[in-house]
Structures are given as C-alpha cells and as structure tokens.
Write a protein that holds these residues in place. Structure first.
Motif, mmCIF file in Angstrom:
data_model
loop_
_atom_site.group_PDB
_atom_site.id
_atom_site.type_symbol
_atom_site.label_atom_id
_atom_site.label_comp_id
_atom_site.label_asym_id
_atom_site.label_seq_id
_atom_site.Cartn_x
_atom_site.Cartn_y
_atom_site.Cartn_z
ATOM 1 N N TYR A 27 137.907 11.175 10.242
ATOM 2 C CA TYR A 27 138.752 10.995 9.046
ATOM 3 C C TYR A 27 139.171 12.329 8.446
ATOM 4 O O TYR A 27 139.543 12.400 7.286
ATOM 5 C CB TYR A 27 137.998 10.154 8.003
ATOM 6 C CG TYR A 27 137.779 8.735 8.458
ATOM 7 C CD1 TYR A 27 138.861 7.853 8.568
ATOM 8 C CD2 TYR A 27 136.527 8.288 8.823
ATOM 9 C CE1 TYR A 27 138.677 6.559 9.025
ATOM 10 C CE2 TYR A 27 136.329 6.991 9.274
ATOM 11 C CZ TYR A 27 137.415 6.136 9.378
ATOM 12 O OH TYR A 27 137.239 4.862 9.829
ATOM 13 N N GLY A 28 138.992 13.382 9.233
ATOM 14 C CA GLY A 28 139.431 14.690 8.751
ATOM 15 C C GLY A 28 138.330 15.469 8.051
ATOM 16 O O GLY A 28 138.595 16.497 7.432
ATOM 17 N N GLY A 29 137.096 14.959 8.115
ATOM 18 C CA GLY A 29 135.983 15.680 7.486
ATOM 19 C C GLY A 29 135.916 15.410 5.994
ATOM 20 O O GLY A 29 136.858 14.874 5.408
ATOM 21 N N LEU A 30 134.767 15.748 5.399
ATOM 22 C CA LEU A 30 134.604 15.565 3.956
ATOM 23 C C LEU A 30 134.082 16.874 3.410
ATOM 24 O O LEU A 30 132.994 17.312 3.813
ATOM 25 C CB LEU A 30 133.605 14.427 3.670
ATOM 26 C CG LEU A 30 133.208 14.246 2.209
ATOM 27 C CD1 LEU A 30 134.382 13.692 1.395
ATOM 28 C CD2 LEU A 30 132.019 13.290 2.090
ATOM 29 N N GLY A 31 134.875 17.466 2.518
ATOM 30 C CA GLY A 31 134.582 18.777 1.931
ATOM 31 C C GLY A 31 133.153 19.276 2.112
ATOM 32 O O GLY A 31 132.266 18.869 1.360
ATOM 33 N N SER A 32 132.969 20.148 3.081
ATOM 34 C CA SER A 32 131.711 20.873 3.159
ATOM 35 C C SER A 32 130.472 20.000 3.340
ATOM 36 O O SER A 32 129.427 20.305 2.782
ATOM 37 C CB SER A 32 131.552 21.718 1.893
ATOM 38 O OG SER A 32 131.162 22.984 2.264
ATOM 39 N N THR A 33 130.599 18.921 4.064
ATOM 40 C CA THR A 33 129.386 18.198 4.466
ATOM 41 C C THR A 33 129.328 18.265 5.987
ATOM 42 O O THR A 33 130.361 18.270 6.660
ATOM 43 C CB THR A 33 129.371 16.730 4.005
ATOM 44 O OG1 THR A 33 130.567 16.109 4.468
ATOM 45 C CG2 THR A 33 129.287 16.606 2.506
ATOM 46 N N VAL A 195 126.754 25.940 6.572
ATOM 47 C CA VAL A 195 125.695 25.205 5.876
ATOM 48 C C VAL A 195 124.942 26.068 4.856
ATOM 49 O O VAL A 195 123.924 25.649 4.319
ATOM 50 C CB VAL A 195 124.684 24.562 6.867
ATOM 51 C CG1 VAL A 195 125.376 23.472 7.672
ATOM 52 C CG2 VAL A 195 124.062 25.610 7.790
ATOM 53 N N PHE A 196 125.477 27.263 4.565
ATOM 54 C CA PHE A 196 124.819 28.101 3.567
ATOM 55 C C PHE A 196 124.865 27.416 2.196
ATOM 56 O O PHE A 196 123.875 27.372 1.473
ATOM 57 C CB PHE A 196 125.481 29.477 3.481
ATOM 58 C CG PHE A 196 124.833 30.359 2.453
ATOM 59 C CD1 PHE A 196 123.712 31.094 2.785
ATOM 60 C CD2 PHE A 196 125.318 30.438 1.153
ATOM 61 C CE1 PHE A 196 123.075 31.882 1.833
ATOM 62 C CE2 PHE A 196 124.697 31.215 0.196
ATOM 63 C CZ PHE A 196 123.576 31.940 0.543
ATOM 64 N N ARG A 197 126.019 26.901 1.836
ATOM 65 C CA ARG A 197 126.144 26.210 0.543
ATOM 66 C C ARG A 197 126.920 24.911 0.749
ATOM 67 O O ARG A 197 128.122 24.929 0.999
ATOM 68 C CB ARG A 197 126.864 27.092 -0.480
ATOM 69 C CG ARG A 197 126.852 26.487 -1.877
ATOM 70 C CD ARG A 197 127.557 27.363 -2.897
ATOM 71 N NE ARG A 197 127.000 28.701 -2.968
ATOM 72 C CZ ARG A 197 125.843 28.998 -3.567
ATOM 73 N NH1 ARG A 197 125.149 28.060 -4.160
ATOM 74 N NH2 ARG A 197 125.393 30.230 -3.573
ATOM 75 N N THR A 198 126.212 23.811 0.670
ATOM 76 C CA THR A 198 126.842 22.502 0.839
ATOM 77 C C THR A 198 126.480 21.639 -0.357
ATOM 78 O O THR A 198 125.664 22.042 -1.198
ATOM 79 C CB THR A 198 126.329 21.831 2.131
ATOM 80 O OG1 THR A 198 124.897 21.886 2.125
ATOM 81 C CG2 THR A 198 126.846 22.527 3.368
ATOM 82 N N ARG A 199 127.070 20.455 -0.414
ATOM 83 C CA ARG A 199 126.788 19.601 -1.577
ATOM 84 C C ARG A 199 125.594 18.688 -1.316
ATOM 85 O O ARG A 199 125.042 18.117 -2.238
ATOM 86 C CB ARG A 199 128.046 18.798 -1.925
ATOM 87 C CG ARG A 199 129.174 19.722 -2.383
ATOM 88 C CD ARG A 199 130.353 18.957 -2.950
ATOM 89 N NE ARG A 199 131.257 19.876 -3.611
ATOM 90 C CZ ARG A 199 132.495 20.141 -3.201
ATOM 91 N NH1 ARG A 199 132.981 19.552 -2.127
ATOM 92 N NH2 ARG A 199 133.239 21.000 -3.864
#
Ligand code: ATP
Length: 455
Positions: A27-33, A195-199
């Motif tokens: 689906y185009g990825g999900l912001g920084s996950t 993966v340094f800063r993810t939600r």
C-alpha cells in the motif's frame, strides 16, 4: 580507511536479504514503520536474548516482567507524560510539512533539500507549539463514550506500577531490579534514519530499586556495565562513548543521566540512557494511586521509598548499531564481497551446510549433517547456485561458519569448515563437527574491523 558502512548501504542490504523492510509495502508503506523478516527477527531476538542474559540469567537480583501495553490512563497522569511528554513542533505554511523545532538544523527543507527548514526564502514557519507524543485510542466498543487510553510511550511505567506486586512475589529486597522488553509507541514528529527513530519500537528497560544512599554508587555501576555490554557483543570501542548530560539537559527529577552513544553514519547518537531517577516515579504513583510504594526493612525497622537507577535501551536502535558496526566490504578473488562481521552470538544463522555439487550423493550427505546440527544451533542448508555465490550469500547475512560437503567427505568423513572473518578453511571430522563448532562459537570474539584484531 573510511568505514564502508553508510545508512544507504545498510538499508539496501536489509531489504535485499530480508532483514528489515518498509511495512505495508503493497500500500505504499506507512510513514516510518518497518517489518522484520526472517534474518532480522533472528538478529533482533539474539540482541534481546543477550540483554535478558546479562540482566536476569547472570544476576540474581533482577526479575522479569511483561506488563500490558494499555495501562490505566492515570499512569500517564502520574508519570507526567500527559502534561509533559511533548516535543516542540513547527509547521511550514508553504509546504505543509511538520518539523521538530529543536531539530531544524538536522532536517532538510522538502522543497530545497540543500537548505534546512526555515532557511529558504519561501519557507514560512509557524511559532513552535508543544506536541504530545503519546498515541491515543479508545477503549470499549463505543467511540464517543469509551475511555481514552494511550499506547505506552515507554515500558518503564509498567514496572513502577507493579513495584508492590513484584516486591511481594519475588522475595527480593533493595537493591533489586525489574526488567522488561516490549513495544513502545511515540508519535514522533520527525521519525527517520531507518529504524533509528520510528513511531513503533521495542525497548529493553530495567528499573533498579536501591536504598537512597546507595544510588550514586549504583548509577556509576550501571553506566559502566551497560557500556561494557555493547563492547562484549563486539561494538568497536572507538565507536562507543558515554556522555554525561549537562545540567540543563537533565529532567527535573534526575540527579544524573548519561547516554551510551554510538558513532552511526549520521554521527554520534544515543543508543541507551542511564538515569538516576531518585524517588520521583514511586512517589508520584503512590500519590496518584493512594497505594504505599515503599520498602520496609524488617531488620533495621526502616521504611523508605527506594531510589531508582534506570538503564533504558532500544532493541531496534541496538540492532541497527550492530548492523552498522558489522558491515564491511572487501575483495575476494577479484570480486567485491559484502560481509556482516557480526559477533557470532548475534549472527542470525551460526552455520550453513553446503553440498559442493548438487549430485553424487553430496546433497544427501549434507542434509544428514544439517539435520544433526540444527538441533544445536540455528543452521541453514543451501544447495542453490555456485559454491562461491552461496558463500557470498552467507557472508551477507553474517553467518560465521560454512560447512562444505565434497567428494572427499564421502571417502574420509571430513568436511571443510570455512571461517567468515579469516576465510580460512580447515578439514574437520564430521564426528567432531558439532563440538568443534560449539567451541568456536563460544570463543571470545573481537571485530576484525579493529585494526590488528585477531578474529
Ligand atoms: P531520543 O532522545 O533519541 O528521542 P530518548 O532520550 O527520548 O531518545 P528514552 O526515552 O531514554 O529515549 O528511551 C530509551 C531508548 O529507547 C533510547 O535510548 C532509544 O534506544 C530507544 N528509543 C527511544 N525513542 C525511540 C524511537 N522513536 N525509535 C526507536 N528507538 C527509540
């Protein structure tokens, strides 16, 4: 020689070999996950297991806990997260993007990537506003009348609210610790750097409860112990440092905080924080819950609120540091080789069994060896492609040993054992192979990327 590792190369290798890739990609990825594939899961599990080993298995004063992600909303009122877990945020009226106001110097303007947000003439930034990083959701079937709850932004509070429970069932007394590994969620304004800063990320946190007068000594102890943990697992010492926070960086309740920092390709950045939190957390939860969160020493008849030393690490950030530190490129037979020189204890696969050819009974003999090894260590069998290609593949996922079964194996019951770091190949009797591997895997290991290191 400059380090071969760049963030782009790490991201590419992780995707190519299925360690870590963007989540919901179709689906185009999900912001920084991000999602972890087979080798990524094995690697991160090894990192977490090493943490459990150091915290719980090798000590008798720390116990394990796995608390719920959803906790009573009062938890976050007491901890101060509802009121104060904020980052300053600015919006750009021109491009509609949102930035962390205190990180502008590290960010790029999406319209003029050579400039920082606010630097280009067309930038039009709002005043900074506080933005709470906690993810909110509703508990219960009716959205409007349900209770608002939060996805925990750290695992630590689950430990503090269970202090009394654990004290009762663990039969421990201060100094003692409670350790927890699990997912945490922060609605970071500007996640990034892979993966340094993810939600959504995993933390490895331990709260060590001590008599107040022992806090300074334990703070020193945990700073040294936590730095040493990374060194023992192979991180190069010249890429690691302990940085004591300046007084103006300290939280109001902390009398000391230090970060273990690693020299990532993005510069020195926090891997883990070690804080002397005083009695802030237990006192706050006691006040908000009405429960007494203290320790009564039956010998001295003293009652006190223990102070807390907290080493708080990130499993994903640590995994990224181990990947960066291990990544190397060299030349082999005129070809470039990409190799992950991971500590054997962290390597996702410890040994690969490879028949030299796909005929003459070699696959059957190799399968038999593989079947015997896999019960002891994480092993892999591979018969596809040339032997050189298969070695390259194992090098890229960091497998420390390859066992090759060839025609001689059928005659004299020996195989070749290839070492990822030295590239030495030795003939070893099949009979003693499992023990030989176990001995090699248990050996002390230093990164061959350190000049003069013996592998
Ligand atoms: P930072 O300053 O990088 O935002 P922090 O000081 O807020 O981190 P802590 O609250 O001390 O971090 O959390 C402990 C550890 O959890 C960090 O050292 C890091 O390894 C990890 N961590 C925190 N936030 C994230 C995140 N957004 N993504 C990945 N790991 C994280």
């Amino acid at each position: 020689m400059p380090d071969a590792a760049t963030m782009e190369k790490i991201v590419a290798l992780c995707k190519r070999r299925g360690f870590i890739f963007a989540s919901s990609e179709i689906y185009g990825g999900l912001g920084s996950t991000y999602d972890y594939g087979h080798y990524g899961v094995l690697l991160k599990t090894n990192v977490k297991n090493e943490w459990w080993r150091a915290m719980v298995q090798e000590r008798d004063d720390i116990v394990a806990l796995d608390s719920a992600i959803l906790q009573h909303p009062k938890t976050w009122e007491a901890s101060g997260h509802l009121a104060g877990f904020t980052d300053p945020m600015v919006d750009c009226r021109t491009c509609g993007q949102r930035f962390r106001a205190d990180h502008l110097q590290d960010l790029q303007c999406p319209q003029r990537p050579s400039k920082h947000p606010g630097e280009a003439t067309q930038c039009d930034l709002t005043e900074a506003r506080d933005f709470n990083l906690m993810f909110e959701t509703t508990m219960g079937p009716v959205k409007d009348s349900g209770a608002t709850v939060y996805l925990r932004p750290e695992t630590a509070q689950g430990i503090f609210v269970n202090f009394k429970n654990v004290l009762q069932f663990s039969r421990k007394k201060p100094p003692f610790g409670i350790a927890q590994v699990g997912k945490s969620f922060r609605n970071e304004i500007t996640p990034g750097n892979f993966v340094f800063r993810t939600r959504e990320f995993e933390q490895m946190e331990m709260e060590f409860f001590v008599p107040p007068d022992e806090a300074p000594r334990w703070y020193e102890f945990w700073k040294a112990a936590r730095r040493e943990w990374y060194v023992d697992l192979g991180l190069r010492e010249d890429h690691l440092r302990l940085r004591e926070h300046d007084p103006d960086e300290l939280s109001h309740y902390s009398s000391g905080t230090a970060d273990v920092e690693y020299l990532f390709p993005i510069g020195w950045s926090e891997l883990e924080g070690i804080a002397n939190r005083g009695d802030f957390d237990l006192t706050a939860h006691a006040k908000h819950s009405g429960e007494k969160l203290e320790y009564f020493d039956p010998q001295t008849k003293e009652r006190y609120v223990p102070h807390v030393i907290e080493p708080a690490a990130g499993a994903d950030r640590a995994t990224l540091a181990f990947l960066v530190d291990a990544y190397d490129e060299d030349e082999l037979g005129g070809e470039q080789r990409t190799v992950l020189k991971l500590h054997p204890r962290l390597a996702p696969v410890k040994v690969a069994v490879l028949p030299h050819l796909r005929k003459d009974g070699l696959p059957e003999a190799a399968q038999e060896i593989y079947a015997a090894l896999r019960g002891r260590v994480q092993s892999e069998y591979d018969e596809g492609g040339s032997i050189g290609k298969r070695y390259r593949r194992q090098d890229e996922i960091g497998t420390p040993y390859c066992v090759t079964v060839d025609h001689q194996s059928l005659e004299d019951d020996t195989v070749t054992l290839r070492d990822r770091d030295t590239l030495e190949q030795e003939r070893v009797a099949i009979d003693g192979l499992a023990d030989e591997l176990a001995a090699r895997l248990a050996r002390e290991w230093r990164s061959p990327k350190i000049a003069g290191a013996e592998a």
